[in-house]
Design a protein around this motif. Structure first.
Motif, PDB file in Angstrom:
ATOM      1  N   SER A 297       0.812  -1.221   0.000  1.00 27.25           N
ATOM      2  CA  SER A 297       0.000   0.000   0.000  1.00 27.25           C
ATOM      3  C   SER A 297       0.839   1.263   0.000  1.00 27.25           C
ATOM      4  O   SER A 297       0.302   2.367  -0.145  1.00 27.25           O
ATOM      5  N   GLY A 299       2.724   2.127  -2.268  1.00 28.19           N
ATOM      6  CA  GLY A 299       2.594   2.661  -3.621  1.00 28.19           C
ATOM      7  C   GLY A 299       3.917   2.837  -4.333  1.00 28.19           C
ATOM      8  O   GLY A 299       4.940   2.282  -3.951  1.00 28.19           O
ATOM      9  N   PRO A 535       2.657  -2.611  -6.386  1.00 31.92           N
ATOM     10  CA  PRO A 535       2.500  -1.280  -6.991  1.00 31.92           C
ATOM     11  C   PRO A 535       2.691  -1.303  -8.508  1.00 31.92           C
ATOM     12  O   PRO A 535       2.033  -0.540  -9.217  1.00 31.92           O
TER      13      PRO A 535
END
Length: 634
Positions: A297, A299, A535
């Motif tokens: 998460s 990214g 990602p």
């Protein structure tokens, strides 16, 4: 006439008598002088005899006594482990395996070299030595001269006491006996040095990789019997004790994968076994995919390298980094067992037994979510009418007031120790700390990491340390590292290098964004359909599941079996890596309750063990690395 003769005779007689008296006086004086001479001679002979006797006694004592070198040599031969021998070069020459056993490094010289590279503020030459007795005053008959050793632990001793605890001996009291210290002193040493060893582990196992590096590193074996252009991922559980005073935390520790309580972390490695990314330890209740999702998460973020110019101008104290974890304030390291029992009694009295305890493991569920889990009973409040009234005694009242005063005193001194850890806000803070912290979080952290890398690289190139996967990585990435060191103003950057421009700075991608989009990720069935968690949407290749709709009648085809073998053959390095990860004794077996506070730090160093073992032990390695190993063998 006759009278004249008589007078002359009388005069003659008087003269003779006078002469006789004079001779008598002279004889008396001579006798007195002779007596004095005899007495003086006797005293002199007594002194001579005394000196001869003292010299003979001294010679006998010297024959039975030892010099400082003699004592040191005796300690090396029969003294065993002590402060005088643990840091003695001759002792380690006689016992070449001692450094490996106690600290995990190949030799004593390599131990000092690595400590000097990781912690430049530690003087590795400052070791405890036996000192001769002080000669400031004359000793009385009741006193004796004693050999002495410095009463203060040197920085090198404090550093390696912590490493000894991680590697071999998880007993503060036992280590205290070795160093003639109380167990609380050893606890304070652990509080100081465990975060620093944890940070050193993070600096050596969270690495910047690029597609060019992965292409150059890829072994030939991957293209023949394995999967080319791939990295590997795996999860591992470390057994931990149950938190008996908190059923919620105990439930979160339980993992269905191994059907036991543990701390779970994920690790990403290259095809040669180089560990370049891993997570912090989580409660084993969280699945591998859930931890994967949290880590992914972050990214596609890049490190702001342009803002790190000349960060080396900061003071030396600010450049000493420590690993920060959410549980650091929950434990009193100087005497953990005593503190835990005190906090336990306070929690029980204040009806905090249902509150969560942060044990150094990042808990990943709320109380309501845990109650919905299979096997966890919901908390119910009994009917007040069913409770039997209890009339307090005078002693109960006094005890209650005494306990309230104790609670208030503890709250004033350590308010954070009684705070409830398992709350939504605390969990968000802990997860944010795990994601946003680390070696790429700021310029100072990156400078510290790259300077450690450069010092180790120079030691490897000088053959002071045995070559490994890490030495190969440091050699290949030297150019980019030198550019950033020059940009950050480090003294370790090559002196003949010009200041780079912003366009020359290498790009540093963080977390899972560093895996190139063209590379696949190999995992076990626990990472099935995890592509969306990356990602860069890297394809996660796992063995075929029998429940997959492409598997006919729960039977894999020959092509599927072939693909599964390729996947397993390539990702064997990550499975083997976790075996070396547990070479630290603190990560073996079951981690006791009070040691859970040290688990995050040991976890970081455990990932370093994956990459410092012989590079060609299990896999074929690139030609460059093989040449390095061949050169060292020569």
């Amino acid at each position: 006439m006759q009278s004249d003769i008589t007078d002359e005779k009388n005069v003659e007689l008087q003269e003779r008598e006078e002469t006789i008296r004079s001779l008598r006086v002279l004889v008396k004086e001579l006798r007195e002088k002779n007596r004095q001479l005899q007495q003086a001679k006797k005293r002199k002979m007594d002194i001579i005899n005394s000196v001869v006797s003292d010299n003979k006694q001294l010679r006998d004592e010297v024959d039975q006594s030892f010099t400082l070198d003699d004592v040191t040599d005796i300690l090396r031969r029969i003294g065993g482990l002590s402060r005088a021998t643990l840091f003695d070069k001759a002792f380690h020459d006689k016992h070449p395996g001692a450094a490996k056993c106690m600290w995990g490094f190949e030799s004593y010289d390599e131990t000092l070299t690595i400590v000097g590279c990781l912690f430049p503020d530690v003087d590795v030459a400052h070791v405890p030595k036996l000192n001769p007795p002080a000669k400031k005053r004359k000793l009385s008959d009741s006193e004796s001269a004693k050999l002495d050793i410095s009463n203060h632990l040197t920085p090198l001793e404090r550093c390696l006491i912590c490493k000894l605890f991680f590697r071999r001996i998880q007993n503060q009291e036992f280590i205290g006996y070795m160093f003639d210290r109380h167990r609380t002193t050893i606890g304070k040493v652990l509080k100081e040095w465990a975060p620093r060893w944890g940070k050193a582990g993070e600096q050596l196992s969270i690495l910047d990789i690029t597609e060019e590096y992965l292409d150059e590193e890829e072994p030939v074996r991957s293209s023949i019997v394995g999967v080319p252009r791939a990295v590997c991922v795996d999860g591992a559980d470390t057994k931990i004790d149950a938190v008996r005073i908190d059923p919620t935390a105990s439930a979160i520790e339980y993992g269905a994968k191994n059907k036991e309580k543990g701390a779970r972390n994920l690790n990403w490695v290259t095809a040669t076994g180089l560990s370049f990314e891993h997570t912090r330890p989580f409660g084993a209740r969280a699945s591998e995919k859930a931890i994967y999702e949290l880590h992914g998460s972050f990214g596609k973020q890049k490190a702001p390298v342009e803002s790190w110019k000349n960060v080396a101008k900061l003071s030396t104290a600010k450049k000493i980094c420590r690993l920060e974890v959410a549980s650091e304030s929950m434990f009193d390291y100087h005497d953990m067992a005593e503190t835990l029992s005190t906090v336990k009694s306070l929690r029980m009295d204040r009806d905090l037994a249902d509150a969560a305890v942060d044990d150094g493991v990042l808990l990943t569920a709320s109380v309501e979510e845990v109650e919905k889990m299979h096997g966890v009973k919901k908390r119910t409040q009994p009917d007040p009418s069913l409770k039997e009234p209890k009339v307090p005694r005078i002693k109960d009242v006094h005890d209650w007031f005494d306990l309230q005063r104790t609670i208030k005193a503890v709250e004033e001194q350590h308010p954070e120790k009684l705070s409830i850890a398992l709350s939504a806000s605390n969990l968000r803070k802990a997860n944010a700390m795990a994601l946003n912290g680390g070696v790429n979080s700021c310029g100072v952290e990156k400078l510290a990491q790259y300077e450690v890398h450069e010092r180790l690289h120079q030691a490897y190139e000088s053959n002071l340390i045995k070559n490994s996967l890490l030495s190969y990585y440091l050699r290949v990435t030297a150019n980019d590292r030198h550019v950033l060191l020059k940009w950050m103003g480090s003294d370790l950057a090559p002196s003949n290098m010009d200041m780079p421009s912003k366009e020359d700075l290498p790009s540093i991608r963080e977390r899972l964004a560093k895996i190139p989009p063209s590379y696949s990720i190999l995992g076990d069935k626990g990472f099935y359909l995890a592509d969306r968690l990356n990602p860069n949407f890297n394809h996660v290749r796992t063995p075929w599941k029998l429940s997959n709709e492409e598997v006919q009648e729960y039977k894999r085809s020959a092509e599927m079996i072939k693909e599964d073998r390729e996947t397993s053959d390539t990702r064997v390095v990550v499975e083997d890596g976790y075996e070396r990860y547990r070479n630290e004794t603190v990560l073996k077996g079951t981690v006791s309750y009070w040691e859970i506070a040290l688990l995050p730090y040991a976890n970081e160093w455990g990932h370093v063990l994956i990459i410092v073992i012989d590079a060609a032990m299990f896999i074929e390695v690139p030609m460059t690395m093989r040449l390095m190993i061949m050169e060292e063998a020569k």
